[in-house]
Write a protein that holds these residues in place. Sequence first.
Motif, short mmCIF file in Angstrom:
data_model
loop_
_atom_site.label_atom_id
_atom_site.label_comp_id
_atom_site.label_asym_id
_atom_site.label_seq_id
_atom_site.Cartn_x
_atom_site.Cartn_y
_atom_site.Cartn_z
N ILE A 1 0.81 -1.21 0.00
CA ILE A 1 0.00 0.00 0.00
C ILE A 1 0.85 1.26 0.00
O ILE A 1 0.54 2.24 -0.68
N ASP A 2 1.95 1.27 0.76
CA ASP A 2 2.76 2.48 0.89
C ASP A 2 3.32 2.94 -0.44
O ASP A 2 3.20 4.12 -0.82
N THR A 3 3.97 2.03 -1.19
CA THR A 3 4.55 2.44 -2.47
C THR A 3 3.46 2.69 -3.51
O THR A 3 3.63 3.51 -4.41
N ALA A 4 2.32 1.99 -3.36
CA ALA A 4 1.19 2.24 -4.27
C ALA A 4 0.73 3.69 -4.15
O ALA A 4 0.60 4.41 -5.13
N PHE A 5 0.48 4.12 -2.92
CA PHE A 5 -0.06 5.45 -2.68
C PHE A 5 0.97 6.53 -2.99
O PHE A 5 0.62 7.64 -3.43
N ALA A 6 2.25 6.22 -2.76
CA ALA A 6 3.32 7.19 -3.01
C ALA A 6 3.67 7.32 -4.48
O ALA A 6 4.42 8.22 -4.87
N GLY A 7 3.16 6.41 -5.31
CA GLY A 7 3.47 6.44 -6.73
C GLY A 7 4.84 5.88 -7.06
O GLY A 7 5.39 6.15 -8.13
N THR A 8 5.39 5.08 -6.14
CA THR A 8 6.74 4.52 -6.36
C THR A 8 6.71 3.00 -6.56
O THR A 8 7.75 2.36 -6.48
N THR A 9 5.54 2.46 -6.81
CA THR A 9 5.46 1.00 -6.99
C THR A 9 6.31 0.55 -8.18
O THR A 9 6.47 1.28 -9.17
#
Length: 340
Positions: free
Chosen positions: A121-129
Motif C-alpha cells: 500500500i505504501d509504495t502504491a499510494f506514493a506512486g513509487t510502486t
Amino acid sequence: MTAVVLDANLAERIVRLALPYWKIADDAVVVFVKHRENVVFRIIDAEQQFAVRLHRPGYRSDAEILTEVRHIAALGEHGMSVPFILVATTGSPLVHVLHGGIDFQLDAQRWLVGSAPMGDIDTAFAGTTTLTTTDFRALGRVAAQLHETTQQVGKVPGYTRGAWDAAGLVGPTPLWGDPLELRDNDMHDRAVLTQTITALRVSLGQASTRAAVYGPVHADFTPENVLVVDGRLVVIDFDDFGDGWNMFDLATILFFYTPDPRYPSFRSAMLAGYTSVRPLQHDEPALLDDLLIARGLTYLGWTGQRRDEDGMEFLATDVRRHVIALATEYLDSSARQTRT
C-alpha cells in the motif's frame, strides 16, 4: 463482552495450547507475524510450516469463520490457487481454546514458503510502486479466475457472512464504520462526504445484484494479499470475504494506486486481464467508478473506529485527503451527467 487485550505473550500462549489439535509438536517455533483484527503466527515444526490465526474474541461468530475457511477450501478443490486449510483432530477447521474464562477461536493453514506479496500500500499510494502494466494484467486475470471459480463453488453449507452491498458500504451502519465519524473531518469534509454517501446510496441502491455481477467476493483484494510463489499467484487473507459486486474486488486492487500518474494505464491493463478470462457486463464499468469511491469511504470508516491505534495516521491524513478529492471529483462528474 469485555474487551480482551491480546498482547504478544498471551496470544502465543493460546496458540501453543491449540497446536496439538493440528498434531503440531509442542516445541514448535512460534513466530509473531501481524496483529490486526486477528493475530497471525508462523509455526515452524521440523520441516513443516504453518500459519495460525487467533481471532479477536467477539469479532466473528463460529458460523462466519467456518464459512470463510470452508469457502477457501472449496476454491482450492476447484483449482484456485489459495492457501491449504488444515482440519483439526476434532474434524473441524475451527479450533476452540478456553483460557482465562474466554473462548478463543483459531484456524490454521499451510505456510506458503518462499512467498512474497505482489505489492504494498505504501509504495502504491506514493506512486513509487515497481509494479507494471504486465502485473496489473495478471492481477485482473487472477481476480476473474477467482470470480469464475466462486460462481462454480456457490455458497458453502451454512453460509454466513456480511454483505458489501449498498447498506454495507454506505448505509446507516456500514460494515466498516461511518466515515462521517472520523474526527479529522472538518465541516467541508463532512459536507462532501455526506453528499457523496447520499449519491452512492441512490446509485448502488439501484445497481443489479444478479449472479453475473454480484456474489461472494474477496473484499480485500489488494496486491498485498496476492502472493508470488514459485512464479504463480496465490490469493490469501479472505477475512473480509462476503457478498458483494465483483467490481468491488477490482476497485480494491486499484484504490491505493489512484494517486499514481500511471493509474489510467494500470486500470486499463487490469481490465484487459480481467476480460481475457471473464467478459464485463454492460453495467459493470460505471459500477466500478462508484465502488472506487465507496472503497475509499470504507477506509475512513475503518479509521474512525480505530483512530488511536498504531498505524492509523496515514489513513486519517493522507488517505482521508485523497478520498475527499476523489469524492469532490465524483460529485462534479455526477452533476455534469445530471445536467446533460
